[in-house]
Design an enzyme around this catalytic site. Sequence first.
Site, PDB file in Angstrom:
ATOM      1  N   GLU A   5     -15.065  -8.999   4.204  1.00 49.75           N
ATOM      2  CA  GLU A   5     -15.108  -8.123   5.384  1.00 49.75           C
ATOM      3  C   GLU A   5     -15.705  -8.862   6.586  1.00 49.75           C
ATOM      4  OE1 GLU A   5     -15.605  -4.108   4.821  1.00 49.75           O
ATOM      5  OE2 GLU A   5     -16.154  -3.679   6.890  1.00 49.75           O
ATOM      6  N   SER A  24       0.855  -1.185   0.000  1.00 47.10           N
ATOM      7  CA  SER A  24       0.000   0.000   0.000  1.00 47.10           C
ATOM      8  C   SER A  24       0.888   1.232   0.000  1.00 47.10           C
ATOM      9  CB  SER A  24      -0.886   0.006   1.244  1.00 47.10           C
ATOM     10  OG  SER A  24      -1.355   1.323   1.486  1.00 47.10           O
ATOM     11  N   GLY A  49     -15.392   7.134   7.905  1.00 47.84           N
ATOM     12  CA  GLY A  49     -16.793   6.777   7.713  1.00 47.84           C
ATOM     13  C   GLY A  49     -17.220   6.867   6.263  1.00 47.84           C
ATOM     14  N   SER A  58     -16.197   4.647   3.991  1.00 48.91           N
ATOM     15  CA  SER A  58     -16.105   3.309   3.433  1.00 48.91           C
ATOM     16  C   SER A  58     -14.841   3.025   2.651  1.00 48.91           C
ATOM     17  CB  SER A  58     -17.324   3.024   2.563  1.00 48.91           C
ATOM     18  OG  SER A  58     -17.992   1.961   3.111  1.00 48.91           O
ATOM     19  N   ASP A  98     -22.280  -0.818   1.597  1.00 50.84           N
ATOM     20  CA  ASP A  98     -21.079  -0.134   1.120  1.00 50.84           C
ATOM     21  C   ASP A  98     -20.516  -0.801  -0.132  1.00 50.84           C
ATOM     22  OD1 ASP A  98     -21.532   1.267   3.430  1.00 50.84           O
ATOM     23  OD2 ASP A  98     -19.894   0.330   4.548  1.00 50.84           O
TER      24      ASP A  98
END
Length: 384
Positions: free
Chosen positions: A162, A70, A126, A128, A174
């Site tokens: 998830e 990442s 928040g 997502s 989401d």
Amino acid sequence: MTGDRLAALAEAFAERTGHPPEGVWAAPGRVNLIGEHTDYNDGFVLPAAIDRLVLVAAGRREGGRLRLWSLQTEPPADLELAEVGPGRVEGWAAYPAGVAWALGQAGVEVGGADLVVDGKVPAGSGLSSSAALECATATALADLHGADLDRPTLAALARRAENEVVGVPSGVMDQMVSMLGRADHALFLDTRSLATEQVPLPLEAAHLRLVVIDTRAGHRLVDGAYADRRAACEAAAAVLGVPALRDATPGQVEAAAAALGDPGRRRARHVVTENARVLGAVELLRAGELDRLGPLLAASHASLRDDYEVSSPELDTAVEAAVAAGAVGARMTGAGFGGSAIALVPRDLTGQVDERVHATFAAAGFGPPEVSQVVPSDGARRLA
Ligand code: GLA
């Protein structure tokens, strides 16, 4: 934005792997206009995908290893695909690795792969970021391995990652909107049937802006409060004798007040009234009356604050300040416990809202929030 970001990401991929990526995929974060904590109750939601993208550069590799980097988060991961599964991956890598696992569970032959992630959706805001990362990974791996899966199926697999590998018992909102979002539209989703309707959200024509107030008081869903609320809803549905709170009416909840107790009654009341508010909001949008959403947004926020108890002092302050400065309406968005609020703001008042929110936060002794505008945007896609 995307040109530079794409080139930088492809370069970062080449530096790490020694060759260019086979492609770059992207998936957006989201705001939820209304319909909060209804998705795990088989209810209705009305989110919109936004112009905050997670990008994934990817390429296949020999053997069965999944290597993950990442640009924002350490450490990288180097995993044997056969060993990925529930409870077996730590940290951020659980999201992309979980998706590879979920695809495998669905019968896709996922081979070795290298992935480099550029995740600009702010984590913990928040909006997502997790669904965006899952959905970008799912589209990348499905494309690379020639899996012909439709978008709702990919969304379901991203959610499975998830729920089972990351360990957060989230609903499907989401991932569905990150996959199915459409520019200048909100997605009306029935989370029981998965029926969807793209509802026009012509902000430009209505001279409105969608403003996000990130309180910077981060939330972590893994912390258990989310799972507690979910369990309370299941318990309330059992008391009411319905499969899910989706099937209950406000009258039923009040009639069973004693049996539901407190906070059970308030938790159930939030869900049944919120479902009704989503339907009301969809009616207004179908009629092109965006400027009349204010009372529904206000009622949603109050219900989340008082009955569901998932707001925070920062979120309440953000909502009050935005409305005081002229927003048509505002509410917390997403799971709550920190994170972001949204406000629908007349174009000419965005500066005022920004100033007032900052001033009110400072006066309350809160750290500075981040106020920005977002645009309803398309869902997951291949960029290169
Ligand atoms: C999180 C979850 C969603 C939904 C919202 C609350 O964003 O991932 O499934 O439950 O909270 O509405």
